[in-house]
Motif scaffolding. Sequence first.
Motif, PDB file in Angstrom:
ATOM      1  N   HIS A 188       0.999   9.262   7.544  1.00 58.48           N
ATOM      2  CA  HIS A 188       0.995   8.586   5.703  1.00 58.48           C
ATOM      3  C   HIS A 188       0.681   7.125   5.169  1.00 58.48           C
ATOM      4  O   HIS A 188       0.834   6.731   6.249  1.00 58.48           O
ATOM      5  CB  HIS A 188       3.146   8.769   5.938  1.00 58.48           C
ATOM      6  N   ILE A 189       1.157   6.873   4.606  1.00 56.31           N
ATOM      7  CA  ILE A 189       0.102   5.302   3.846  1.00 56.31           C
ATOM      8  C   ILE A 189       1.907   4.975   4.468  1.00 56.31           C
ATOM      9  O   ILE A 189       1.105   3.887   4.784  1.00 56.31           O
ATOM     10  CB  ILE A 189      -0.267   5.872   2.101  1.00 56.31           C
ATOM     11  N   VAL A 190       2.842   4.803   4.215  1.00 53.45           N
ATOM     12  CA  VAL A 190       3.989   4.163   4.456  1.00 53.45           C
ATOM     13  C   VAL A 190       4.131   3.822   6.376  1.00 53.45           C
ATOM     14  O   VAL A 190       3.307   2.247   6.714  1.00 53.45           O
ATOM     15  CB  VAL A 190       5.239   4.531   4.489  1.00 53.45           C
ATOM     16  N   GLU A 191       3.178   4.473   6.842  1.00 49.75           N
ATOM     17  CA  GLU A 191       2.974   4.408   8.377  1.00 49.75           C
ATOM     18  C   GLU A 191       1.619   4.004   8.820  1.00 49.75           C
ATOM     19  O   GLU A 191       1.598   2.859   9.673  1.00 49.75           O
ATOM     20  CB  GLU A 191       3.047   5.055   9.281  1.00 49.75           C
ATOM     21  N   ARG A 192       0.663   4.149   7.747  1.00 56.48           N
ATOM     22  CA  ARG A 192      -0.324   3.182   7.447  1.00 56.48           C
ATOM     23  C   ARG A 192      -0.495   1.519   7.483  1.00 56.48           C
ATOM     24  O   ARG A 192      -1.280   0.782   8.265  1.00 56.48           O
ATOM     25  CB  ARG A 192      -1.271   3.950   7.216  1.00 56.48           C
ATOM     26  N   ILE A 193       0.337   1.639   6.807  1.00 56.32           N
ATOM     27  CA  ILE A 193       0.706  -0.290   6.063  1.00 56.32           C
ATOM     28  C   ILE A 193       1.159  -0.599   7.143  1.00 56.32           C
ATOM     29  O   ILE A 193       1.141  -1.750   7.593  1.00 56.32           O
ATOM     30  CB  ILE A 193       1.012  -0.007   4.814  1.00 56.32           C
ATOM     31  N   GLY A 194       2.218  -0.056   7.844  1.00 58.60           N
ATOM     32  CA  GLY A 194       3.080  -0.703   9.390  1.00 58.60           C
ATOM     33  C   GLY A 194       1.960  -1.339  10.013  1.00 58.60           C
ATOM     34  O   GLY A 194       1.730  -1.565  10.832  1.00 58.60           O
ATOM     35  N   ILE A 195       1.013  -0.255  10.887  1.00 55.84           N
ATOM     36  CA  ILE A 195       0.557  -0.305  11.857  1.00 55.84           C
ATOM     37  C   ILE A 195      -0.218  -1.194  11.293  1.00 55.84           C
ATOM     38  O   ILE A 195      -1.471  -1.555  12.551  1.00 55.84           O
ATOM     39  CB  ILE A 195      -0.676   1.442  12.061  1.00 55.84           C
ATOM     40  N   THR A 196      -0.986  -0.814  10.642  1.00 59.52           N
ATOM     41  CA  THR A 196      -2.367  -2.274  10.416  1.00 59.52           C
ATOM     42  C   THR A 196      -1.863  -3.450   9.750  1.00 59.52           C
ATOM     43  O   THR A 196      -1.715  -4.814  10.196  1.00 59.52           O
ATOM     44  CB  THR A 196      -2.800  -2.092   8.736  1.00 59.52           C
TER      45      THR A 196
END
Length: 355
Positions: free
Chosen positions: A241-249
């Motif tokens: 999910h985009i929210v998790e991707r933002i957090g990982i990045t």
Amino acid sequence: MFSNDFKSIVLNSTRLIDVRAPIEFEKGSFPYAINLPLINDKERHEIGICYKKYGNNEAVKLGHRLVSGAVKEERVKAWSEFIKINSDAKLFCFRGGQRSKISQEWLSQSGYDITRFRGGYKAFRNYLINEIEKSCTHFKPIILGGRTGSGKTILLNNLDNSIDFEGLANHRGSSFGRKITPQPSQINFENALAYDLIQKLDKGLKYLVFEDEGNRIGSVFIPKIFADYLLVAPLIILETHIVERIGITFNEYVFEAQKMYGNNLVEWRDEILGAMSRIKKRLGSQRYQKVCDIFENAFDEQMQRGSQEAYKEWIEYLLREYYDPMYDYQIQKRSKQVEFRGSSEEVVEYLSQLP
């Protein structure tokens, strides 16, 4: 004493003494090798001139004059101290000739026995390159793809049968991927890759999983035969999910990256701005200006209030406007290779069920 049991050296992660000159070591050596040279760069240069003018015998005599007395004692002591801690260490020079022979003899005279490579650096290097090429017949590759920030590296590092190209290359594999510490030389990258392959395949692994990288990671290249083999491998897409991707990045490119720069956040900012300038042409002038403005506002926010949260807006803009369209286009061209899509847990389950 000689040894050419290179596989055993790799599997045991044997510590190595590289007695070549520093200039040779910097071009490339092996994992677990330390540079304790018989002759330094200046001495090597002088001996080389003597060799060209007067031949091998005179060059050897000059070498013994340059490395004698206190200089000789200091170098033998460095080797001896290393062997005391690493009793199974091995010794090598370029071709397994005079330098390693002299070093071995001097150590023996000091009461330390050590084995040297038959054929030296050149023979071991050839062995490792051949093993990379031969490995393509010993395993089935699987490529792990996914949009930027999906957590591919995190997943890979939790698998026993993965090889992390980015870790070996000390680079995150993108325009923003450069780290504060330098990348290895091409030779060192290839040697480390060979070690990883040999050690993994010795466990009898049938499949090896790699991140979807292309053939270049920063300044280093995956060997062509190996890269071509991976090019046609089955592709698994990690969906996050985009929210998790933002957090990982955010965690990798902001939080952890800033820690590497310590208090020098201006240097970190300049590195990020430099990375954005490298993708300016592909972004287009309007989007480039907007992403720079978002980033600069986030940096000002951190300087004034100590908060990093505003960087998440910058990351989301980059993901949606630049990375996602580019990656989706590339995957669409390779759609026939895609064998599975799913979350991290689903990908792990899928891999565990492979025959």
